[in-house]
Enzyme design. Structure first.
Site, mmCIF file in Angstrom:
data_model
loop_
_atom_site.group_PDB
_atom_site.id
_atom_site.type_symbol
_atom_site.label_atom_id
_atom_site.label_comp_id
_atom_site.label_asym_id
_atom_site.label_seq_id
_atom_site.Cartn_x
_atom_site.Cartn_y
_atom_site.Cartn_z
ATOM 1 N N TRP A 111 1.238 -11.168 9.698
ATOM 2 C CA TRP A 111 0.582 -10.039 10.135
ATOM 3 C C TRP A 111 1.271 -9.155 10.916
ATOM 4 O O TRP A 111 1.516 -9.263 11.964
ATOM 5 C CB TRP A 111 -0.822 -10.556 10.685
ATOM 6 N N ILE B 244 -1.899 -7.965 1.366
ATOM 7 C CA ILE B 244 -0.826 -8.930 0.922
ATOM 8 C C ILE B 244 0.174 -8.954 2.165
ATOM 9 O O ILE B 244 0.718 -8.108 2.550
ATOM 10 C CB ILE B 244 -0.140 -8.003 -0.124
ATOM 11 N N TYR B 245 0.046 -10.306 2.733
ATOM 12 C CA TYR B 245 0.978 -10.848 3.721
ATOM 13 C C TYR B 245 1.731 -11.983 3.330
ATOM 14 O O TYR B 245 1.074 -12.883 2.903
ATOM 15 C CB TYR B 245 0.202 -10.905 5.027
ATOM 16 N N ARG B 246 3.119 -12.137 3.405
ATOM 17 C CA ARG B 246 3.744 -12.995 2.881
ATOM 18 C C ARG B 246 3.378 -14.416 3.801
ATOM 19 O O ARG B 246 2.972 -14.398 5.145
ATOM 20 C CB ARG B 246 5.247 -13.172 3.084
ATOM 21 N N ASN C 256 -11.393 -7.145 5.182
ATOM 22 C CA ASN C 256 -10.214 -6.517 4.710
ATOM 23 C C ASN C 256 -9.430 -7.468 3.960
ATOM 24 O O ASN C 256 -9.307 -8.710 3.938
ATOM 25 C CB ASN C 256 -9.236 -6.189 6.175
ATOM 26 N N ASP D 59 13.709 -9.709 2.515
ATOM 27 C CA ASP D 59 12.614 -8.769 2.461
ATOM 28 C C ASP D 59 12.882 -7.544 1.490
ATOM 29 O O ASP D 59 13.891 -7.385 1.149
ATOM 30 C CB ASP D 59 12.392 -8.555 3.996
ATOM 31 N N GLU E 257 -11.336 -2.577 0.379
ATOM 32 C CA GLU E 257 -10.215 -2.443 -0.812
ATOM 33 C C GLU E 257 -10.897 -2.945 -1.859
ATOM 34 O O GLU E 257 -10.615 -2.344 -3.063
ATOM 35 C CB GLU E 257 -9.184 -3.586 -0.251
#
Length: 494
Positions: A190, A175-177, A172, A286, A237
């Protein structure tokens, strides 16, 4: 030909006059965000900061901050072009032997995996020209920006985080900060409902010692975008990126973890998270326009960094909408509309306005054929993947242009009877929701703003819209020049 890497896209933008190189010194703490934010609001170009104070790596920002740059990135005239291609594939599925929605979706997945869309494995990848291990690993060598004043520190904001399902082996990309804690550890944001979090929970349930992770920074623009697409867990993806590019993405084995990474990335971080190990992450400014508060999240340990010899560091910032994620998300909205229609064929169009930050508000037009059908659409959307997190769904008739927020507001204000047309349910909500008194669980609202009939309890005749007769419109158009009004406004049709 699709862009092979980020550099080719940067060169293309520069040729179009839509990229500005900044040679003056800039501070990665707050200053880059302020400059980029002003450029975004002015519909300005992408920015390449070549003189970041304290670093010898340039910073690229505002890469996707307009419809034109998103279209150029994906090499289409508009996102609807991609949607049409996907719809043609769905037509093949619907015309074939599989019956039932689940089987059709599986067959669609099989079709997408054929031919040139599949990733291709290469060796001697540009992303591994330099390999750093042990004491050489230092995240502070990268010009990672601090976006907003109350942020807990610098954040990696445009990473392609790569994990593998411990059960199926399917990779997988999301996009996670990532908040930088020190030279070799970061937070891993996550969110509960994302696939990366699912892999993490699965690894914990299996009592695995660690879950291997790779993080790609940069790559071809289609691959970067697909990291934001809410695909089902078993759809790769990179196959979607291959579909968008009409050519498979080149991947290469990571040096120290059992994962495939984009061969043409600028920088790759390799390492692991340990199930059960968490650390306070946040606050972070955010995309809601509010700071998300400090909470415990997994810790990513970086054990190896590979990169190009002269890498570019790509980044983004989010905040009060619209910011860059809005334009990335609008492509997702258009591309996924055919998949929504596959399950809810009465849906005509959808709009996720910037102010709704995707999970707060979805506007839907539908072809209504029977009483209660709008409710069926609302409940159906709440049952579809990450649309299950949508706080407010508004449904209007098919002739309403949901891309025109003013028209939707007019229809809603006129058409709803609050006593009968509002649906309030409880269920899962987005991690970032600021209004719910409890995290990740709360109430949601469905609004049926369609015209109602007797079977839905409406006992009066529904009034017609006010519109001028066509013969008068044509007569006035013919006489417009005679009236001497051409210099003020052209008549319809000109």
């Amino acid at each position: 030909m699709p862009y092979q890497d980020l550099r080719e896209f940067v060169g293309f933008l520069e040729s179009k006059g839509d990229l500005r190189r900044i040679s003056a010194p800039v501070d990665p703490e707050l200053e880059i965000t302020e400059i980029a934010h002003r450029m975004l609001r002015a519909d300005g170009p992408a920015l390449l900061f070549e003189n970041v104070v304290g670093y010898d790596i340039p910073v690229l920002i505002n890469l996707f901050c307009s419809n034109r740059r998103m279209n150029w990135a994906l090499e289409v005239e508009s996102a609807d072009e991609l949607a049409a291609r996907l719809e043609s594939m769905i037509d093949l599925v619907q015309g074939g032997p599989p019956s039932g929605i689940v089987n059709k979706l599986r067959t669609l997945g099989s079709l997408v995996h054929v031919g040139s869309y599949q990733p291709r494995t290469v060796n001697n990848a540009p992303c591994q020209e330099v390999v750093l291990t042990g004491d050489q690993v230092n995240l502070y060598d990268l010009p990672i920006i601090k976006c907003w004043p109350e942020d807990a520190g610098p954040y990696i904001t445009l990473p392609l985080v790569i994990t593998k399902d411990p059960e199926t082996g399917t990779q997988n990309y999301g996009i996670y900060r990532m908040q930088v804690y020190d030279r070799c550890t970061t937070g891993m944001h996550w969110q509960t409902h994302k696939v990366g979090a699912r892999h993490y929970r699965s690894s914990a349930e299996r009592a695995d010692d660690r879950l291997e992770v790779a993080v790609a920074l940069g790559g071809d623009p289609a691959s970067i975008w697909t990291g934001s697409a809410p695909l089902p867990p078993d759809i790769d993806e990179m196959v979607l990126a291959g579909f968008v590019r009409d050519r498979g993405v080149e991947l290469t084995p990571a040096k120290t973890v059992d994962l495939m990474v984009p061969a043409h990335a600028e920088i790759v971080l390799e390492g692991y998270v340990t199930p059960g190990e968490e650390r306070t992450e946040g606050p972070f400014g955010d995309h809601t326009g509010y700071y998300s508060l400090a909470e415990p999240y997994p810790v990513f340990h970086v054990t190896t960094i590979t990169r190009r010899r002269n890498p570019i560091y790509p980044t983004t910032f989010v905040g009060r909408p619209p910011t860059e994620d809005y334009w990335m998300g609008k492509v997702t909205e258009r591309v996924f509309l055919p998949l929504i229609r596959l399950i809810l064929p009465e849906v005509v169009d959808i709009n996720m306005p910037a102010e709704g930050i995707f999970h707060n508000l979805v506007l839907v037009s539908m072809k209504k054929e029977y009483p209660g059908q709008a409710r069926k659409v609302i409940y159906g959307l709440w049952g579809l993947g990450l649309l299950s997190l949508t706080k407010v769904i508004v449904v209007v008739d098919d002739f309403v242009d949901v891309q025109n927020a003013s028209e939707v507001a007019w229809r809603v204000a006129n058409n709803i009877n609050p006593g009968t047309d509002l649906i309030v349910v409880e269920g899962p909500i987005d991690d970032l929701d600021v209004a719910s008194p409890t995290p990740r669980f709360g109430s949601k609202l469905g609004i049926d703003a369609t015209r109602k009939g007797p079977e839905e309890g409406y006992r009066r005749e529904w009034p017609p819209d006010i519109e001028m007769s066509e013969d008068i419109r044509e007569r006035v158009s013919r006489r417009w020049s005679e009236l001497g009004l051409d210099e003020i406004v052209a008549p319809p049709g000109r």
